[in-house]
Design a protein around this motif. Sequence first.
Motif, PDB file in Angstrom:
ATOM      1  N   GLN A  46       0.877  -1.071  -0.146  1.00  0.00           N
ATOM      2  CA  GLN A  46      -0.079   0.017   0.022  1.00  0.00           C
ATOM      3  C   GLN A  46       0.753   1.177  -0.068  1.00  0.00           C
ATOM      4  O   GLN A  46       0.375   2.162  -0.729  1.00  0.00           O
ATOM      5  N   ILE A  47       2.015   1.223   0.656  1.00  0.00           N
ATOM      6  CA  ILE A  47       2.959   2.276   0.726  1.00  0.00           C
ATOM      7  C   ILE A  47       3.564   2.662  -0.669  1.00  0.00           C
ATOM      8  O   ILE A  47       3.566   3.910  -1.250  1.00  0.00           O
ATOM      9  N   LEU A  48       4.003   1.557  -1.261  1.00  0.00           N
ATOM     10  CA  LEU A  48       4.665   1.724  -2.639  1.00  0.00           C
ATOM     11  C   LEU A  48       3.536   2.018  -3.781  1.00  0.00           C
ATOM     12  O   LEU A  48       3.747   3.043  -4.632  1.00  0.00           O
ATOM     13  N   ALA A  49       2.344   1.667  -3.783  1.00  0.00           N
ATOM     14  CA  ALA A  49       1.566   1.911  -4.404  1.00  0.00           C
ATOM     15  C   ALA A  49       1.000   3.184  -4.517  1.00  0.00           C
ATOM     16  O   ALA A  49       0.865   4.282  -5.375  1.00  0.00           O
ATOM     17  N   SER A  50       0.605   3.950  -3.258  1.00  0.00           N
ATOM     18  CA  SER A  50       0.524   5.141  -2.854  1.00  0.00           C
ATOM     19  C   SER A  50       1.424   6.292  -3.406  1.00  0.00           C
ATOM     20  O   SER A  50       1.198   7.389  -4.009  1.00  0.00           O
ATOM     21  N   VAL A  51       3.106   5.896  -3.086  1.00  0.00           N
ATOM     22  CA  VAL A  51       3.693   7.060  -3.599  1.00  0.00           C
ATOM     23  C   VAL A  51       3.916   6.757  -5.189  1.00  0.00           C
ATOM     24  O   VAL A  51       4.186   8.019  -5.979  1.00  0.00           O
ATOM     25  N   VAL A  52       3.845   5.673  -5.823  1.00  0.00           N
ATOM     26  CA  VAL A  52       3.832   5.548  -7.032  1.00  0.00           C
ATOM     27  C   VAL A  52       2.651   6.481  -7.881  1.00  0.00           C
ATOM     28  O   VAL A  52       2.826   7.278  -9.013  1.00  0.00           O
ATOM     29  N   PHE A  53       1.478   6.536  -7.193  1.00  0.00           N
ATOM     30  CA  PHE A  53       0.412   7.211  -7.746  1.00  0.00           C
ATOM     31  C   PHE A  53       0.813   8.510  -7.737  1.00  0.00           C
ATOM     32  O   PHE A  53       0.140   9.345  -8.476  1.00  0.00           O
ATOM     33  N   MET A  54       1.176   9.033  -6.450  1.00  0.00           N
ATOM     34  CA  MET A  54       1.316  10.287  -6.336  1.00  0.00           C
ATOM     35  C   MET A  54       2.547  11.015  -7.142  1.00  0.00           C
ATOM     36  O   MET A  54       2.407  12.073  -7.868  1.00  0.00           O
ATOM     37  N   ALA A  55       3.505  10.187  -7.524  1.00  0.00           N
ATOM     38  CA  ALA A  55       4.543  10.534  -8.326  1.00  0.00           C
ATOM     39  C   ALA A  55       3.969  10.552  -9.685  1.00  0.00           C
ATOM     40  O   ALA A  55       4.599  11.979 -10.611  1.00  0.00           O
ATOM     41  N   LEU A  56       3.170   9.684 -10.194  1.00  0.00           N
ATOM     42  CA  LEU A  56       2.550   9.834 -11.451  1.00  0.00           C
ATOM     43  C   LEU A  56       1.735  11.134 -11.616  1.00  0.00           C
ATOM     44  O   LEU A  56       1.688  11.791 -12.821  1.00  0.00           O
ATOM     45  N   VAL A  57       0.764  11.397 -10.566  1.00  0.00           N
ATOM     46  CA  VAL A  57       0.068  12.584 -10.710  1.00  0.00           C
ATOM     47  C   VAL A  57       0.971  13.806 -10.915  1.00  0.00           C
ATOM     48  O   VAL A  57       0.564  14.780 -11.533  1.00  0.00           O
ATOM     49  N   PHE A  58       2.060  13.760  -9.806  1.00  0.00           N
ATOM     50  CA  PHE A  58       2.955  15.022 -10.037  1.00  0.00           C
ATOM     51  C   PHE A  58       3.429  15.271 -11.395  1.00  0.00           C
ATOM     52  O   PHE A  58       3.489  16.222 -11.986  1.00  0.00           O
ATOM     53  N   ALA A  59       3.879  14.044 -12.091  1.00  0.00           N
ATOM     54  CA  ALA A  59       4.632  14.240 -13.066  1.00  0.00           C
ATOM     55  C   ALA A  59       3.653  14.610 -14.518  1.00  0.00           C
ATOM     56  O   ALA A  59       4.145  15.445 -15.224  1.00  0.00           O
ATOM     57  N   VAL A  60       2.522  14.008 -14.205  1.00  0.00           N
ATOM     58  CA  VAL A  60       1.364  14.380 -15.553  1.00  0.00           C
ATOM     59  C   VAL A  60       1.148  15.810 -15.380  1.00  0.00           C
ATOM     60  O   VAL A  60       0.913  16.648 -16.343  1.00  0.00           O
ATOM     61  N   VAL A  61       0.935  16.285 -13.992  1.00  0.00           N
ATOM     62  CA  VAL A  61       0.773  17.806 -14.017  1.00  0.00           C
ATOM     63  C   VAL A  61       1.614  18.496 -14.511  1.00  0.00           C
ATOM     64  O   VAL A  61       1.460  19.801 -15.027  1.00  0.00           O
ATOM     65  N   ASN A  62       2.825  18.363 -14.180  1.00  0.00           N
ATOM     66  CA  ASN A  62       3.931  19.089 -14.699  1.00  0.00           C
ATOM     67  C   ASN A  62       3.829  19.059 -16.124  1.00  0.00           C
ATOM     68  O   ASN A  62       4.345  20.213 -16.830  1.00  0.00           O
ATOM     69  N   LEU A  63       3.560  17.899 -16.838  1.00  0.00           N
ATOM     70  CA  LEU A  63       3.537  17.759 -18.205  1.00  0.00           C
ATOM     71  C   LEU A  63       2.252  18.748 -18.754  1.00  0.00           C
ATOM     72  O   LEU A  63       2.647  19.426 -19.784  1.00  0.00           O
ATOM     73  N   LEU A  64       1.445  18.881 -18.130  1.00  0.00           N
ATOM     74  CA  LEU A  64       0.376  19.493 -18.627  1.00  0.00           C
ATOM     75  C   LEU A  64       0.606  21.058 -18.630  1.00  0.00           C
ATOM     76  O   LEU A  64       0.232  21.824 -19.540  1.00  0.00           O
ATOM     77  N   VAL A  65       1.345  21.633 -17.408  1.00  0.00           N
ATOM     78  CA  VAL A  65       1.518  22.751 -17.357  1.00  0.00           C
ATOM     79  C   VAL A  65       2.722  23.141 -18.446  1.00  0.00           C
ATOM     80  O   VAL A  65       2.362  24.214 -18.972  1.00  0.00           O
ATOM     81  N   ASP A  66       3.598  22.371 -18.831  1.00  0.00           N
ATOM     82  CA  ASP A  66       4.312  22.674 -19.845  1.00  0.00           C
ATOM     83  C   ASP A  66       3.606  22.964 -21.278  1.00  0.00           C
ATOM     84  O   ASP A  66       3.828  23.679 -22.207  1.00  0.00           O
ATOM     85  N   ILE A  67       2.384  21.916 -21.573  1.00  0.00           N
ATOM     86  CA  ILE A  67       1.715  22.389 -22.561  1.00  0.00           C
ATOM     87  C   ILE A  67       1.095  23.554 -22.682  1.00  0.00           C
ATOM     88  O   ILE A  67       0.712  24.042 -23.794  1.00  0.00           O
ATOM     89  N   LEU A  68       0.516  23.758 -21.533  1.00  0.00           N
ATOM     90  CA  LEU A  68      -0.292  25.008 -21.218  1.00  0.00           C
ATOM     91  C   LEU A  68       0.475  26.472 -21.723  1.00  0.00           C
ATOM     92  O   LEU A  68      -0.198  27.306 -21.906  1.00  0.00           O
ATOM     93  N   TYR A  69       1.968  26.192 -21.588  1.00  0.00           N
ATOM     94  CA  TYR A  69       2.757  27.516 -21.829  1.00  0.00           C
ATOM     95  C   TYR A  69       2.362  28.023 -23.339  1.00  0.00           C
ATOM     96  O   TYR A  69       2.386  29.094 -23.460  1.00  0.00           O
ATOM     97  N   ALA A  70       2.327  26.952 -24.073  1.00  0.00           N
ATOM     98  CA  ALA A  70       2.169  27.412 -25.733  1.00  0.00           C
ATOM     99  C   ALA A  70       0.905  28.209 -25.908  1.00  0.00           C
ATOM    100  O   ALA A  70       0.683  28.941 -26.958  1.00  0.00           O
ATOM    101  N   PHE A  71      -0.118  28.020 -25.098  1.00  0.00           N
ATOM    102  CA  PHE A  71      -1.412  28.687 -25.135  1.00  0.00           C
ATOM    103  C   PHE A  71      -1.418  29.929 -24.417  1.00  0.00           C
ATOM    104  O   PHE A  71      -2.281  30.803 -24.907  1.00  0.00           O
TER     105      PHE A  71
END
Length: 340
Positions: free
Chosen positions: A286-311
């Motif tokens: 449960q610890i590892l799954a929670s951390v992995v999920f948080m890391a994925l959310v953090f990384a995806v959000v940063n990717l969306l922010v970079d894409i938003l720069y162009a707009f």
Amino acid sequence: MLHYILRRVLQLIPVVIGVTFIVFALTYIAPGDPARLLLPQDASDEDVAEMRSAMGHDRPMLVQYFHFLFGYDGPGDSFDYKGLLRLDLGRSYVSNRPVFGTILDRFPNTALLAVIALVLSIVVSIPFGIISATRPYSKTDMVVTVLALLGISMPAFWLGMMLIWIFSVQLRLFPSLASPANLISLVLPAITLAAMSTAVQTRMTRSSMMEVIRQDYIRTARAKGLSEKQVIRKHALRNALIPVVTVIGLQVGNLMVGSVMTETVFSYPGIGTIMVDAIQRKDNPQILASVVFMALVFAVVNLLVDILYAFIDPRIKAQYEGSAKKKKGGFLNGFKRTKT
């Protein structure tokens, strides 16, 4: 632009692997034996050794990490899983439920609290940052600066307990326990979670606005007879939003991670309470799954922010497109020279 997005997605893979390896190593060296926690207190050493073998915890750390990535097929079916690459980390040692299923059940609650805190921080920080920047070194600017410093300095758990003591115990305006079914109960945890983000975004908005309003094109806009509101809204704010959007994107990930302490203080049923309970019980899947999920959310959000720069800024989009055309043109020119 598509090439840039694909490159950023590929960059997420080593980031997630690095995060999982660090967390896996920490759980490996942390005190406590999950096998002994699952068995009765009077279990013999032979029973504990047999349980550790069934769980795969009697193997070296690198072997266990390999199983974590690619799956584990033990002597029984209780602790089998397909591995992280197939999004299956098995079942919780405590609840015996699939760990990712538990996280997906609680994620809407955490997302609801994070979204409310994010909206609250944006609504408060951007106007206060603009006011502070347009009136530098005034009493208003000093008050906003002091409040921002307090928001950055106060730990979330301390602020949450103070809000509970004032508004729940003394004034009895809000409940001390938060629930996603009662929006009123989310007021205090949302304020607690949004405090640091609001402070950071306010300071960034003030700094960015003060830099932009000193530019030559702002003086030109004022010289043309535009009102101060038009200059700020149409010319200064849009250019000043680029670093602010960066900070807001990073704060989304911080809100998800910061919800751990906030949810614990207010007993809110989210991913944060799952992580704290799993750490206390040495529930490694449960610890590892929670951390992995948080890391994925953090990384995806940063990717969306970079894409938003162009707009937000067409210059960034033109830079991406110009880089892609330059590479394509270089390839075609090389092909023509080879052909001739």
